[in-house]
Design an enzyme around this catalytic site. Structure first.
Site, PDB file in Angstrom:
ATOM      1  N   TRP A 180      -3.179  22.755  25.730  1.00 37.81           N
ATOM      2  CA  TRP A 180      -3.078  22.667  24.276  1.00 37.81           C
ATOM      3  C   TRP A 180      -3.423  24.016  23.658  1.00 37.81           C
ATOM      4  O   TRP A 180      -4.348  24.695  24.090  1.00 37.81           O
ATOM      5  CB  TRP A 180      -4.028  21.575  23.789  1.00 37.81           C
ATOM      6  CG  TRP A 180      -4.127  21.422  22.307  1.00 37.81           C
ATOM      7  CD1 TRP A 180      -3.096  21.313  21.418  1.00 37.81           C
ATOM      8  CD2 TRP A 180      -5.330  21.364  21.532  1.00 37.81           C
ATOM      9  NE1 TRP A 180      -3.586  21.176  20.138  1.00 37.81           N
ATOM     10  CE2 TRP A 180      -4.954  21.205  20.184  1.00 37.81           C
ATOM     11  CE3 TRP A 180      -6.686  21.415  21.853  1.00 37.81           C
ATOM     12  CZ2 TRP A 180      -5.884  21.104  19.148  1.00 37.81           C
ATOM     13  CZ3 TRP A 180      -7.616  21.307  20.826  1.00 37.81           C
ATOM     14  CH2 TRP A 180      -7.213  21.157  19.500  1.00 37.81           C
ATOM     15  N   ASP A 261     -10.771  16.068  27.979  1.00 36.24           N
ATOM     16  CA  ASP A 261     -10.265  16.021  26.614  1.00 36.24           C
ATOM     17  C   ASP A 261      -9.355  14.798  26.536  1.00 36.24           C
ATOM     18  O   ASP A 261      -8.300  14.752  27.174  1.00 36.24           O
ATOM     19  CB  ASP A 261      -9.481  17.301  26.283  1.00 36.24           C
ATOM     20  CG  ASP A 261      -9.016  17.347  24.833  1.00 36.24           C
ATOM     21  OD1 ASP A 261      -9.278  16.379  24.091  1.00 36.24           O
ATOM     22  OD2 ASP A 261      -8.385  18.344  24.451  1.00 36.24           O
ATOM     23  N   LYS A 297      -4.303  10.805  16.849  1.00 37.74           N
ATOM     24  CA  LYS A 297      -2.994  10.360  17.311  1.00 37.74           C
ATOM     25  C   LYS A 297      -2.926   8.844  17.497  1.00 37.74           C
ATOM     26  O   LYS A 297      -2.046   8.187  16.939  1.00 37.74           O
ATOM     27  CB  LYS A 297      -2.651  11.065  18.637  1.00 37.74           C
ATOM     28  CG  LYS A 297      -2.622  12.591  18.545  1.00 37.74           C
ATOM     29  CD  LYS A 297      -1.546  13.071  17.596  1.00 37.74           C
ATOM     30  CE  LYS A 297      -1.292  14.566  17.715  1.00 37.74           C
ATOM     31  NZ  LYS A 297      -2.356  15.397  17.162  1.00 37.74           N
TER      32      LYS A 297
END
Length: 373
Positions: A180, A261, A297
């Site tokens: 990311w 993560d 999300k």
């Protein structure tokens, strides 16, 4: 009224007539007055140094910069390929029905906007740890998890990075290649050194598992290994259950610390439990680990900035002080996370935390978790 009119007329007269004997605009007294004014510290004409002249223009963020360009584009055919978000046909973020229901419930209760404690909303911290590890997991039952509400995934990662920098000086974080876009920024800002491990193999369009294992083995002992719990960003390629076992073996052998993560729990497989299986595998081995969570999300709470950092500590208690007071290490870790958060943002926002608590809590009157699934 007459006196008022006289005052107005008097005020409107030329200055030399209104102040006879005191100052005449055409006299030398005027020059003397102006010279005095020049000596007024608030009227200095001395040039001011341009102290910020050396600050250069920062490059646009590679992800958010795309959204900025999208907003500036006037084309009717434009399409935003930047930040990933569910959208309506009108290109607005889609608000889940279960989120609307939770917000309506909050309005009915008339809940206030009191400051949260530094560690966040207790109800949120409880349910987010249970969602991640599973209710009844020994790490929760034994109170070995230090959970602190963070500013979504980014803020939670940043808290963890500050903890690493402060208490593991010189320790390196291993990051997948690619990863990311904000991971490197976070560790750079926290002054935590990092290096990459191989992950994506363009030849097979799959996981470079051998390269990944080799690089983790080659890393200095005691490194932090940043892993994507599920739905790897940006490749979408995840290890198989068997590969996760091997990854855990190598991390244990090298005395590394796993750092997950988890930004897409529920997105990879459609199951909240299946997508947490990698984290639970490491926890079941008794390993100490860090896990950052985000609800941007999977609940569409993009602007609420709601997430958490979880630190799983060892089961052993530590004696503290001469009084032999017993204090488990998770309390120490939580106290230090709070200490880091206080000067950084003081305390987290409440609205998103309440939404998650209402949706995820199995005892909630709205039965939100079933509706969410």
């Amino acid at each position: 009224m007459a006196s008022t009119m006289l005052s107005l007329v008097s005020a409107a007269l030329p200055l030399q007539e209104n102040h006879k004997g005191k100052m005449n605009l055409g006299s030398s007294d005027c020059s003397s007055f102006l010279r005095k004014e020049k000596r007024n510290p608030f009227m200095k004409t001395k040039s001011i140094p341009l102290r910020f002249e050396g600050v250069t223009m920062a490059p646009p963020d590679p992800i958010l910069g795309v959204s900025e360009a999208f907003r500036a584009d006037n084309s009717e055919m434009k399409l935003n390929l930047g930040v990933g978000a569910y959208r309506t046909e009108e290109l607005q973020p889609y608000v889940l029905n279960v989120v609307k229901k939770a917000e309506n419930l909050m309005l009915e209760r008339g809940e206030n906007k009191e400051y949260l404690p530094i560690e966040g909303l207790a109800a949120f911290n409880k349910v987010t740890a249970e969602l991640l590890f599973g209710a009844g997991n020994p790490v929760i039952e034994q109170q070995r998890v230090a959970t602190v509400q963070g500013l979504s995934g980014t803020g939670s990662l940043r808290l963890a990075a500050a903890l690493i920098e402060r208490y593991f000086p010189g320790a390196k974080v291993l990051i997948s290649s690619p990863t990311w876009g904000n991971h490197k920024n976070i560790f750079n800002d926290a002054r935590v050194p990092w290096s990459e491990y191989r992950y994506y193999d363009p030849k097979t369009v799959g996981l470079d598992f051998d390269g990944m294992i080799s690089d983790i083995k080659a890393a200095p002992e005691g490194s932090f290994v940043l892993l994507h719990g599920c739905a790897h960003n940006p490749t979408g390629i995840d290890p198989t259950p068997e590969q996760w076992e091997k990854i855990a073996d190598v991390i244990q052998e090298k005395n590394h610390i796993p750092f997950f993560d988890v930004a897409y729990q529920g997105f990879a497989s459609g199951s909240l439990d299946a997508d947490a299986s990698s984290v639970r595998l490491f926890a079941a081995r008794g390993m100490e680990l860090l896990v950052a969570q985000s609800y941007s999300k999977n609940l569409g709470l993009y602007a609420e900035r709601i997430g958490a950092i979880n630190v799983v500590c060892s089961s052993a208690d530590a004696a503290q002080g001469t009084t032999k007071q017993i204090c488990s290490s998770d309390l120490w870790v939580k106290s230090q996370l709070k200490r880091i958060a206080r000067p950084m943002y003081s305390n987290p926002p409440i609205h998103g935390a309440r939404i998650v608590a209402n949706v995820v809590d199995p005892l909630s009157s709205m039965n939100g978790k079933r509706r969410w699934n």
